[in-house]
Design a protein around this motif. Sequence first.
Motif, PDB file in Angstrom:
ATOM      1  N   GLU A 112      39.239  57.040  42.783  1.00  6.36           N
ATOM      2  CA  GLU A 112      38.744  56.715  41.437  1.00  6.36           C
ATOM      3  C   GLU A 112      38.257  55.283  41.403  1.00  6.36           C
ATOM      4  O   GLU A 112      38.767  54.422  42.135  1.00  6.36           O
ATOM      5  N   ASP A 113      37.320  55.057  40.503  1.00  5.62           N
ATOM      6  CA  ASP A 113      36.812  53.712  40.283  1.00  5.62           C
ATOM      7  C   ASP A 113      37.868  52.908  39.527  1.00  5.62           C
ATOM      8  O   ASP A 113      38.233  53.255  38.400  1.00  5.62           O
ATOM      9  N   TRP A 167      37.790  50.284  37.968  1.00  2.74           N
ATOM     10  CA  TRP A 167      37.363  49.711  36.679  1.00  2.74           C
ATOM     11  C   TRP A 167      37.491  50.735  35.559  1.00  2.74           C
ATOM     12  O   TRP A 167      37.447  50.384  34.383  1.00  2.74           O
ATOM     13  N   LYS A 168      37.628  52.006  35.912  1.00  3.53           N
ATOM     14  CA  LYS A 168      37.712  53.053  34.879  1.00  3.53           C
ATOM     15  C   LYS A 168      39.146  53.536  34.659  1.00  3.53           C
ATOM     16  O   LYS A 168      39.398  54.397  33.839  1.00  3.53           O
ATOM     17  N   ASN A 195      42.859  53.346  33.265  1.00  3.54           N
ATOM     18  CA  ASN A 195      43.586  52.634  32.212  1.00  3.54           C
ATOM     19  C   ASN A 195      44.959  52.216  32.742  1.00  3.54           C
ATOM     20  O   ASN A 195      45.702  53.031  33.286  1.00  3.54           O
TER      21      ASN A 195
END
Length: 215
Positions: free
Chosen positions: A132-133, A135-136, A138
């Motif tokens: 997963e990125d 920055w995305k 939470n």
Amino acid sequence: MDDDGPQDAASHFQGKPLGGWGLLQIAGCTGLAAYSVWALVLMPGFRKVPLKLQVPYIPASTKQVANVMSLLKGRSGKMVDLGSGDGRIVLEAARRGFGPAVGYELNPWLVRLSYFHAWRADYHRRVSYRREDLWKVNLRDCSNVSLFLAPSVLSLMESKLLAELPADARVVAGRFPLPTWTPSSIVGEGVDRVWAYDVQAVRQTTSAKKEDAAI
Ligand SMILES: C[S@@+](CC[C@H](N)C(=O)[O-])C[C@H]1O[C@@H](n2cnc3c(N)ncnc32)[C@H](O)[C@@H]1O
């Protein structure tokens, strides 16, 4: 008799200037090789990540991993490594009882390699490597965060961490410090150096600085 052996072939090049075309070919091949390494090994999966946020894979040194762990000593709960590379920090965290221990990594080869390391250590059920990125993701439930990212993205990372992390969170940054936060402790020297930040203290300092600036 004709001698076509390697020595003979090499002698063709010795003492002969390469010329413009030869140099162009060498430059082209070198460029292609560098691009292939970049596209296939260092940065696959980064198509949707803006260029300025792309960080290549550089593994933490063994000492750096030990230093990260020493700054998380006595803590527990969820641990995440943002940009987990070959997964060694997450694996070490799981070994030391953190759980869940999660790595976020965009490079699919590194995610596979991480699971291989975990499987060899018989820890594959105790770790999670997600493609997963970062920055995305939470971070609101992450009490322990480690990162080793390029200095160019750390200012943006500070804003993300400040906005999302719980009050009891600790962040440990490897090799490069967070640019404006004040660390609560530092260990190691040179490339092995790591900085720890307690989010509650950072929030207090940040709001005090804002109040001072407003006066
Ligand atoms: C400098 S390496 C550090 C690897 C590992 N944390 C360590 O300390 O050994 C940074 C890693 O972050 C990954 N990365 C960079 N940007 C990312 C993103 N947006 N999302 C997920 N992973 C990312 C890279 O692929 C690379 O493996």
